[in-house]
Design a protein around this motif. Structure first.
Motif, PDB file in Angstrom:
ATOM      1  N   GLU A 174       0.736  -1.188   0.013  1.00  0.00           N
ATOM      2  CA  GLU A 174       0.176  -0.019   0.029  1.00  0.00           C
ATOM      3  C   GLU A 174       0.942   0.967   0.070  1.00  0.00           C
ATOM      4  N   ARG A 175       1.987   1.289   0.660  1.00  0.00           N
ATOM      5  CA  ARG A 175       2.959   2.260   0.759  1.00  0.00           C
ATOM      6  C   ARG A 175       4.266   2.453   0.073  1.00  0.00           C
ATOM      7  N   VAL A 176       5.021   1.468  -0.167  1.00  0.00           N
ATOM      8  CA  VAL A 176       6.274   1.129  -0.548  1.00  0.00           C
ATOM      9  C   VAL A 176       6.324   1.564  -1.877  1.00  0.00           C
ATOM     10  N   ALA A 177       7.270   2.181  -2.402  1.00  0.00           N
ATOM     11  CA  ALA A 177       7.494   2.488  -3.742  1.00  0.00           C
ATOM     12  C   ALA A 177       7.752   1.249  -4.643  1.00  0.00           C
ATOM     13  N   VAL A 178       7.504   1.120  -5.871  1.00  0.00           N
ATOM     14  CA  VAL A 178       7.662  -0.066  -6.592  1.00  0.00           C
ATOM     15  C   VAL A 178       8.652   0.378  -7.921  1.00  0.00           C
ATOM     16  N   ARG A 179       9.782   0.002  -7.872  1.00  0.00           N
ATOM     17  CA  ARG A 179      10.798   0.421  -8.648  1.00  0.00           C
ATOM     18  C   ARG A 179      11.411  -0.675  -9.468  1.00  0.00           C
ATOM     19  N   ALA A 180      11.864  -0.336 -10.831  1.00  0.00           N
ATOM     20  CA  ALA A 180      12.653  -1.300 -11.608  1.00  0.00           C
ATOM     21  C   ALA A 180      14.159  -0.856 -11.534  1.00  0.00           C
ATOM     22  N   GLY A 181      14.761  -2.092 -11.189  1.00  0.00           N
ATOM     23  CA  GLY A 181      16.165  -1.905 -10.750  1.00  0.00           C
ATOM     24  C   GLY A 181      16.971  -2.781 -11.646  1.00  0.00           C
ATOM     25  N   SER A 182      17.005  -2.744 -13.086  1.00  0.00           N
ATOM     26  CA  SER A 182      16.740  -1.685 -13.939  1.00  0.00           C
ATOM     27  C   SER A 182      15.951  -2.145 -15.161  1.00  0.00           C
ATOM     28  N   VAL A 183      15.381  -1.314 -15.822  1.00  0.00           N
ATOM     29  CA  VAL A 183      14.896  -1.585 -17.319  1.00  0.00           C
ATOM     30  C   VAL A 183      16.058  -1.507 -18.345  1.00  0.00           C
ATOM     31  N   VAL A 184      16.339  -2.496 -18.948  1.00  0.00           N
ATOM     32  CA  VAL A 184      17.450  -2.396 -19.923  1.00  0.00           C
ATOM     33  C   VAL A 184      16.965  -1.639 -21.085  1.00  0.00           C
ATOM     34  N   ALA A 185      17.066  -0.385 -21.219  1.00  0.00           N
ATOM     35  CA  ALA A 185      16.471   0.814 -22.086  1.00  0.00           C
ATOM     36  C   ALA A 185      16.792   0.325 -23.608  1.00  0.00           C
ATOM     37  N   PRO A 186      17.692  -0.400 -24.028  1.00  0.00           N
ATOM     38  CA  PRO A 186      17.990  -0.437 -25.528  1.00  0.00           C
ATOM     39  C   PRO A 186      17.058  -1.960 -26.129  1.00  0.00           C
ATOM     40  N   LEU A 187      16.761  -2.872 -25.091  1.00  0.00           N
ATOM     41  CA  LEU A 187      15.875  -3.854 -25.662  1.00  0.00           C
ATOM     42  C   LEU A 187      14.481  -3.522 -25.867  1.00  0.00           C
ATOM     43  N   HIS A 188      13.848  -2.228 -25.647  1.00  0.00           N
ATOM     44  CA  HIS A 188      12.464  -1.921 -25.764  1.00  0.00           C
ATOM     45  C   HIS A 188      12.262  -0.611 -26.545  1.00  0.00           C
ATOM     46  N   HIS A 189      11.226  -0.662 -27.079  1.00  0.00           N
ATOM     47  CA  HIS A 189      10.702   0.566 -27.330  1.00  0.00           C
ATOM     48  C   HIS A 189      10.137   1.363 -26.335  1.00  0.00           C
ATOM     49  N   PRO A 190      10.705   2.671 -26.607  1.00  0.00           N
ATOM     50  CA  PRO A 190      10.112   3.765 -25.413  1.00  0.00           C
ATOM     51  C   PRO A 190       8.667   3.764 -24.906  1.00  0.00           C
ATOM     52  N   ILE A 191       7.839   3.423 -25.981  1.00  0.00           N
ATOM     53  CA  ILE A 191       6.374   3.609 -25.862  1.00  0.00           C
ATOM     54  C   ILE A 191       5.957   2.300 -24.930  1.00  0.00           C
ATOM     55  N   ARG A 192       6.553   1.173 -25.205  1.00  0.00           N
ATOM     56  CA  ARG A 192       6.226   0.090 -24.395  1.00  0.00           C
ATOM     57  C   ARG A 192       6.615   0.034 -22.923  1.00  0.00           C
ATOM     58  N   ILE A 193       7.934   0.884 -22.773  1.00  0.00           N
ATOM     59  CA  ILE A 193       8.293   0.874 -21.218  1.00  0.00           C
ATOM     60  C   ILE A 193       7.223   1.881 -20.601  1.00  0.00           C
ATOM     61  N   ALA A 194       6.990   2.921 -21.307  1.00  0.00           N
ATOM     62  CA  ALA A 194       6.092   3.891 -20.770  1.00  0.00           C
ATOM     63  C   ALA A 194       4.742   3.392 -20.479  1.00  0.00           C
ATOM     64  N   GLU A 195       4.306   2.737 -21.341  1.00  0.00           N
ATOM     65  CA  GLU A 195       2.853   1.980 -21.187  1.00  0.00           C
ATOM     66  C   GLU A 195       2.829   0.909 -20.060  1.00  0.00           C
ATOM     67  N   ASP A 196       3.793   0.053 -19.982  1.00  0.00           N
ATOM     68  CA  ASP A 196       3.800  -0.804 -18.778  1.00  0.00           C
ATOM     69  C   ASP A 196       3.829  -0.189 -17.600  1.00  0.00           C
ATOM     70  N   TRP A 197       4.661   0.795 -17.355  1.00  0.00           N
ATOM     71  CA  TRP A 197       5.075   1.495 -16.224  1.00  0.00           C
ATOM     72  C   TRP A 197       3.792   2.516 -15.581  1.00  0.00           C
ATOM     73  N   ALA A 198       2.967   2.925 -16.757  1.00  0.00           N
ATOM     74  CA  ALA A 198       1.891   3.524 -16.503  1.00  0.00           C
ATOM     75  C   ALA A 198       0.914   2.634 -15.779  1.00  0.00           C
ATOM     76  N   VAL A 199       0.757   1.559 -16.398  1.00  0.00           N
ATOM     77  CA  VAL A 199      -0.109   0.686 -15.655  1.00  0.00           C
ATOM     78  C   VAL A 199       0.251   0.349 -14.335  1.00  0.00           C
ATOM     79  N   VAL A 200       1.424   0.003 -14.115  1.00  0.00           N
ATOM     80  CA  VAL A 200       1.788  -0.219 -12.724  1.00  0.00           C
ATOM     81  C   VAL A 200       1.583   1.216 -11.778  1.00  0.00           C
TER      82      VAL A 200
END
Length: 339
Positions: free
Chosen positions: A67-93
């Motif tokens: 309920e309170r703790v931050a939820v973080r990616a440590g890390s997203v390997v950016a060159p493996l993915h389209h930026p839109i895919r990263i943004a959409e996935d993490w917007a859902v989370v």
């Protein structure tokens, strides 16, 4: 000093029903005891870290049980993915968590991982920065240009809209001072570790980072292997097995690493020598291992050089019950005033 939990390893001997018990129970503990965040990584094609091929998926699971703790990616390997895919996935989370996500972006280093995008390997540093900046723009609701399946240019934005107006961002560094400087210039945080740098070296890099920030807020999170309590044979043996299992991943050209040291060429004695040396360094400087007072002194030293958060890597091969049982000691460290 802030404390968070960090996950990276894998116990493939665990029954399938129990493989994520440590992640979920640890997240519940962190949520109930004042920890700042739970970090999960992105790893591919190797049992070492193989529980975590997608940090957004594991992040969604953490969001569902906290309920309170931050939820973080440590890390997203950016060159493996389209930026839109990263943004959409993490917007859902971000929506699932009520606005608690953060993402550290990494350039990647293991060549086999780039099976997702072979052409991105050579220029991965530049791609990471461009991806980070595009994800931030998308997160703010800006439109970006894409080319459709029929070759037409179109402007798109992501859905669902995230809860947070700005995405908390870090740049992952294994120790390169240039990455620290780049993070400072971008005005983002740094996620790093002590695997290949000393505390004194880290102190100098933090100064470089703060200089590039030029007075803007910054954030330095350091991942440390963590298990508090008596240094038992079980702890030392588990850490030794963990380090030994990771040698092929971190050094082996046969495993697809960009680095040119092949563990097979080192021989058994060479690998064992490296393993013993690494384990000693974890206990002496690069981890929070052992008694509470020793850990507290290490925390004070890191705070003095400008570290803001310790990301406690707790899953390095010990039995889940032993790790969960040790978290109360970590909670005492958090409550001791060394924040």
């Amino acid at each position: 000093m802030r404390f968070s939990l960090f996950y990276f390893a894998d116990d493939s001997t665990q029954p399938s029903a129990d493989r994520y018990e440590l992640l979920l129970e640890g997240a519940r503990y962190a949520d109930a005891h004042g920890f700042t965040a739970v970090w999960t990584p992105e790893r591919h094609f190797h049992a070492f870290g193989g529980l975590y091929p997608n940090s957004a998926v594991t992040g969604a699971a953490v969001a569902a049980v906290t309920e309170r703790v931050a939820v973080r990616a440590g890390s997203v390997v950016a060159p493996l993915h389209h930026p839109i895919r990263i943004a959409e996935d993490w917007a859902v989370v971000d929506n699932l968590s009520g606005g608690r996500v953060g993402v550290s972006f990494a350039s990647g280093w293991h060549a086999v991982d780039f099976a997702f995008n072979p052409g991105g390997y050579a220029d991965r540093t530049r791609i990471t920065i461009e991806t980070l900046e595009q994800v931030r723009r998308l997160w703010r609701g800006e439109e970006v240009s894409v080319v459709t399946g029929v070759g037409e240019e179109q402007r798109v934005r992501i859905f669902p809209p995230p809860v947070q107006p700005e995405l908390p961002v870090w740049l992952t560094s294994s120790g390169s001072v240039e990455t620290f400087r780049r993070a400072g210039a971008l005005g983002v945080g740094v996620l790093t570790n002590l695997l290949s740098q000393s505390v004194d070296e880290l102190a100098r890099k933090i100064k470089e980072y703060r200089a590039e920030l030029a007075g803007r807020p910054g954030d330095v999170a350091v991942m440390l292997h963590t298990h508090l309590g008596p240094t038992t044979d079980a702890v030392r043996e588990a850490l030794t097995a963990y380090v030994r299992s990771s040698v092929g991943l971190h050094l082996g050209s046969s495993a697809g690493s960009a680095r040119d040291v092949d563990p097979a060429a080192l021989g058994r004695k060479g690998v064992e020598f490296m393993t013993r040396r690494a384990v000693k360094r974890f206990f002496d400087e690069a981890g929070l291992l052992g008694e509470l007072d020793v850990a507290a002194e290490r925390v004070r030293r890191l705070a003095a050089i400008g570290v803001d958060e310790i990301a406690c890597l707790i899953d390095f091969g010990l039995e889940t019950s032993a790790v969960l049982g040790s978290l109360d000691q970590l909670g005492k460290l958090l409550d001791s005033g060394d924040r």
